[in-house]
Design a protein around this motif. Sequence first.
Motif, PDB file in Angstrom:
ATOM      1  N   ALA A 149       0.828  -1.211   0.000  1.00 52.74           N
ATOM      2  CA  ALA A 149       0.000   0.000   0.000  1.00 52.74           C
ATOM      3  C   ALA A 149       0.859   1.256   0.000  1.00 52.74           C
ATOM      4  O   ALA A 149       0.510   2.263  -0.638  1.00 52.74           O
ATOM      5  N   SER A 150       1.980   1.237   0.700  1.00 53.21           N
ATOM      6  CA  SER A 150       2.868   2.412   0.724  1.00 53.21           C
ATOM      7  C   SER A 150       3.411   2.723  -0.664  1.00 53.21           C
ATOM      8  O   SER A 150       3.497   3.891  -1.069  1.00 53.21           O
ATOM      9  N   ILE A 151       3.765   1.680  -1.405  1.00 53.59           N
ATOM     10  CA  ILE A 151       4.269   1.870  -2.765  1.00 53.59           C
ATOM     11  C   ILE A 151       3.163   2.407  -3.676  1.00 53.59           C
ATOM     12  O   ILE A 151       3.383   3.303  -4.496  1.00 53.59           O
ATOM     13  N   GLN A 152       1.954   1.860  -3.524  1.00 49.84           N
ATOM     14  CA  GLN A 152       0.834   2.337  -4.329  1.00 49.84           C
ATOM     15  C   GLN A 152       0.541   3.807  -4.042  1.00 49.84           C
ATOM     16  O   GLN A 152       0.252   4.597  -4.952  1.00 49.84           O
ATOM     17  N   GLU A 153       0.616   4.181  -2.777  1.00 53.49           N
ATOM     18  CA  GLU A 153       0.330   5.561  -2.392  1.00 53.49           C
ATOM     19  C   GLU A 153       1.371   6.520  -2.951  1.00 53.49           C
ATOM     20  O   GLU A 153       1.051   7.661  -3.326  1.00 53.49           O
ATOM     21  N   ASP A 154       2.613   6.069  -3.054  1.00 54.91           N
ATOM     22  CA  ASP A 154       3.662   6.903  -3.626  1.00 54.91           C
ATOM     23  C   ASP A 154       3.338   7.253  -5.079  1.00 54.91           C
ATOM     24  O   ASP A 154       3.467   8.406  -5.500  1.00 54.91           O
ATOM     25  N   VAL A 155       2.903   6.266  -5.853  1.00 54.38           N
ATOM     26  CA  VAL A 155       2.542   6.515  -7.250  1.00 54.38           C
ATOM     27  C   VAL A 155       1.320   7.420  -7.329  1.00 54.38           C
ATOM     28  O   VAL A 155       1.275   8.371  -8.124  1.00 54.38           O
ATOM     29  N   ARG A 156       0.341   7.159  -6.486  1.00 51.27           N
ATOM     30  CA  ARG A 156      -0.884   7.951  -6.502  1.00 51.27           C
ATOM     31  C   ARG A 156      -0.590   9.411  -6.191  1.00 51.27           C
ATOM     32  O   ARG A 156      -1.126  10.327  -6.825  1.00 51.27           O
ATOM     33  N   ALA A 157       0.271   9.631  -5.207  1.00 50.88           N
ATOM     34  CA  ALA A 157       0.626  11.004  -4.838  1.00 50.88           C
ATOM     35  C   ALA A 157       1.360  11.715  -5.969  1.00 50.88           C
ATOM     36  O   ALA A 157       1.192  12.924  -6.174  1.00 50.88           O
ATOM     37  N   THR A 158       2.152  10.969  -6.728  1.00 44.57           N
ATOM     38  CA  THR A 158       2.897  11.551  -7.849  1.00 44.57           C
ATOM     39  C   THR A 158       1.964  11.990  -8.974  1.00 44.57           C
ATOM     40  O   THR A 158       2.166  13.046  -9.594  1.00 44.57           O
ATOM     41  N   LEU A 159       0.939  11.204  -9.237  1.00 42.23           N
ATOM     42  CA  LEU A 159       0.078  11.452 -10.393  1.00 42.23           C
ATOM     43  C   LEU A 159      -1.123  12.341 -10.089  1.00 42.23           C
ATOM     44  O   LEU A 159      -1.750  12.866 -11.017  1.00 42.23           O
ATOM     45  N   THR A 160      -1.463  12.500  -8.816  1.00 41.08           N
ATOM     46  CA  THR A 160      -2.642  13.293  -8.458  1.00 41.08           C
ATOM     47  C   THR A 160      -2.281  14.776  -8.445  1.00 41.08           C
ATOM     48  O   THR A 160      -1.457  15.227  -7.653  1.00 41.08           O
ATOM     49  N   THR A 161      -2.902  15.510  -9.335  1.00 37.50           N
ATOM     50  CA  THR A 161      -2.667  16.950  -9.463  1.00 37.50           C
ATOM     51  C   THR A 161      -4.014  17.665  -9.474  1.00 37.50           C
ATOM     52  O   THR A 161      -5.054  17.051  -9.726  1.00 37.50           O
ATOM     53  N   PRO A 162      -4.027  18.980  -9.221  1.00 36.82           N
ATOM     54  CA  PRO A 162      -5.285  19.725  -9.324  1.00 36.82           C
ATOM     55  C   PRO A 162      -5.924  19.594 -10.706  1.00 36.82           C
ATOM     56  O   PRO A 162      -7.156  19.560 -10.820  1.00 36.82           O
ATOM     57  N   ALA A 163      -5.098  19.519 -11.745  1.00 38.36           N
ATOM     58  CA  ALA A 163      -5.645  19.384 -13.104  1.00 38.36           C
ATOM     59  C   ALA A 163      -6.385  18.056 -13.259  1.00 38.36           C
ATOM     60  O   ALA A 163      -7.471  17.999 -13.859  1.00 38.36           O
ATOM     61  N   LEU A 164      -5.810  16.980 -12.720  1.00 38.16           N
ATOM     62  CA  LEU A 164      -6.487  15.679 -12.784  1.00 38.16           C
ATOM     63  C   LEU A 164      -7.796  15.720 -12.016  1.00 38.16           C
ATOM     64  O   LEU A 164      -8.835  15.234 -12.500  1.00 38.16           O
ATOM     65  N   GLU A 165      -7.776  16.303 -10.826  1.00 38.59           N
ATOM     66  CA  GLU A 165      -8.987  16.387 -10.010  1.00 38.59           C
ATOM     67  C   GLU A 165     -10.089  17.132 -10.759  1.00 38.59           C
ATOM     68  O   GLU A 165     -11.260  16.723 -10.736  1.00 38.59           O
ATOM     69  N   GLU A 166      -9.737  18.202 -11.426  1.00 42.12           N
ATOM     70  CA  GLU A 166     -10.735  18.985 -12.153  1.00 42.12           C
ATOM     71  C   GLU A 166     -11.283  18.198 -13.341  1.00 42.12           C
ATOM     72  O   GLU A 166     -12.481  18.238 -13.620  1.00 42.12           O
ATOM     73  N   ARG A 167     -10.409  17.492 -14.059  1.00 42.17           N
ATOM     74  CA  ARG A 167     -10.883  16.696 -15.189  1.00 42.17           C
ATOM     75  C   ARG A 167     -11.848  15.600 -14.744  1.00 42.17           C
ATOM     76  O   ARG A 167     -12.852  15.340 -15.393  1.00 42.17           O
ATOM     77  N   LEU A 168     -11.523  14.958 -13.615  1.00 42.75           N
ATOM     78  CA  LEU A 168     -12.398  13.899 -13.114  1.00 42.75           C
ATOM     79  C   LEU A 168     -13.724  14.476 -12.616  1.00 42.75           C
ATOM     80  O   LEU A 168     -14.785  13.874 -12.807  1.00 42.75           O
ATOM     81  N   ALA A 169     -13.679  15.632 -11.983  1.00 46.21           N
ATOM     82  CA  ALA A 169     -14.915  16.278 -11.525  1.00 46.21           C
ATOM     83  C   ALA A 169     -15.798  16.646 -12.714  1.00 46.21           C
ATOM     84  O   ALA A 169     -17.024  16.462 -12.676  1.00 46.21           O
ATOM     85  N   LYS A 170     -15.171  17.155 -13.770  1.00 47.38           N
ATOM     86  CA  LYS A 170     -15.931  17.512 -14.972  1.00 47.38           C
ATOM     87  C   LYS A 170     -16.546  16.267 -15.610  1.00 47.38           C
ATOM     88  O   LYS A 170     -17.704  16.288 -16.054  1.00 47.38           O
ATOM     89  N   ARG A 171     -15.774  15.170 -15.641  1.00 47.80           N
ATOM     90  CA  ARG A 171     -16.297  13.924 -16.205  1.00 47.80           C
ATOM     91  C   ARG A 171     -17.486  13.427 -15.384  1.00 47.80           C
ATOM     92  O   ARG A 171     -18.489  12.966 -15.937  1.00 47.80           O
ATOM     93  N   ALA A 172     -17.396  13.546 -14.070  1.00 45.23           N
ATOM     94  CA  ALA A 172     -18.501  13.122 -13.205  1.00 45.23           C
ATOM     95  C   ALA A 172     -19.746  13.958 -13.460  1.00 45.23           C
ATOM     96  O   ALA A 172     -20.861  13.417 -13.527  1.00 45.23           O
ATOM     97  N   ARG A 173     -19.574  15.258 -13.619  1.00 45.83           N
ATOM     98  CA  ARG A 173     -20.735  16.127 -13.884  1.00 45.83           C
ATOM     99  C   ARG A 173     -21.424  15.727 -15.184  1.00 45.83           C
ATOM    100  O   ARG A 173     -22.662  15.713 -15.272  1.00 45.83           O
ATOM    101  N   GLY A 174     -20.630  15.399 -16.194  1.00 41.97           N
ATOM    102  CA  GLY A 174     -21.215  14.977 -17.465  1.00 41.97           C
ATOM    103  C   GLY A 174     -21.988  13.675 -17.336  1.00 41.97           C
ATOM    104  O   GLY A 174     -23.086  13.533 -17.894  1.00 41.97           O
ATOM    105  N   ILE A 175     -21.432  12.728 -16.603  1.00 35.82           N
ATOM    106  CA  ILE A 175     -22.108  11.433 -16.409  1.00 35.82           C
ATOM    107  C   ILE A 175     -23.403  11.622 -15.637  1.00 35.82           C
ATOM    108  O   ILE A 175     -24.454  11.068 -15.995  1.00 35.82           O
ATOM    109  N   LEU A 176     -23.358  12.410 -14.572  1.00 32.09           N
ATOM    110  CA  LEU A 176     -24.556  12.631 -13.757  1.00 32.09           C
ATOM    111  C   LEU A 176     -25.664  13.297 -14.561  1.00 32.09           C
ATOM    112  O   LEU A 176     -26.836  12.931 -14.446  1.00 32.09           O
TER     113      LEU A 176
END
Length: 359
Positions: A149-176
């Motif tokens: 889990a520690s190794i997985q979290e390291d990768v997740r922390a590297t790839l998670t950015t505000p831009a990714l969060e916004e893209r996923l939020a926008k995708r969720a709004r479209g699906i809903l």
Amino acid sequence: MADEKHIQYFLGANSPSGFYSLYDHLLPPERASRFYILKGGPGCGKSTLMRQVARQAEEAGEEVEYILCSGDPDSLDAILLPRLGVAIVDGTAPHVVEPKYPGAVEEYINLGRAYQREGLQEVKGELMSCMTGYKACYQRAYRCLGAAASIQEDVRATLTTPALEERLAKRARGILSRELKPRLALPGQVKQRFLSAVTHKGIMTLYDTALLQCPKVYELHDRCGLAHSLLTHLLSGAVAKGYDVVACPDPMAPQRLAHLLIPQAGLAFLSVAPGQSPAEKPWRRVRIETGVGSDLLRRSRPRIRFAQKVGEALMEEAVASLAQAKAMHDDLEAIYHPYVDFSLVDRTAQELAQTILEK
């Protein structure tokens, strides 16, 4: 049991921090008509009793939700009869369940009385030795899961950015907007269940449970565990529109979502690994990593490959330890079985089913 076409979930997870319990989410006592807590040690017939009651309930036309044991998915830890508001649960460690309104709602059933104490005295030493080794295997499994889990979290922390969060939020709004029309009943309710578990057979996901309730499946292709943000937006949006949802945490990170079911809309959002496809014809496929910037993804590929390779090795070790624990538990039950009065278990199951179904 895990291969039958029933609604099945887990309520416990072998997680990086040890056993993680959602058993307090089985059936809120405020909504229960009857809540039976089984007590008794290994091999005394708890799973057998629940299976017998479940079978009779289904023959009477009742829907049954089965809760599988993450240590042994072929064994039951609980059953729920939603229409009747009745639950039966194995209330022994590690998923200890105690009554909130004893007598008024919950009732103990002591299957320990099926043990033949005199005979067990003769094998007391064997039981103690087996029990000690069994617990040690679980501790080793949890250490391996923690490292993975520690190794997985390291990768997740590297790839998670505000831009990714916004893209996923926008995708969720479209699906809903596209999939869910507002309902009159507001807001919806959230039920927590594990759809996946780390077991002695490996990582198991009960996709059939989702497909039985939700013909429209969004496959979330997500190598790096980034779907949580999308799923939380979908969950809050669905509840706000009046839909009941089943929120399914990730057993390797129980504070994060891995799957989401919206049975009232026939809609499921299922995280899948590369090469997996639980639905014959998925409604949509969403590749979560496309939301990560191409430059960041390119720079992170060596780290992702390393994490996957080491994570898989650690997971294999964890599963091997769980398999060893399962073998020891089987040995433990084999020692107990000759000293259990299963006719008493059968009578108790028959009386319990009669009491539940006559109401």
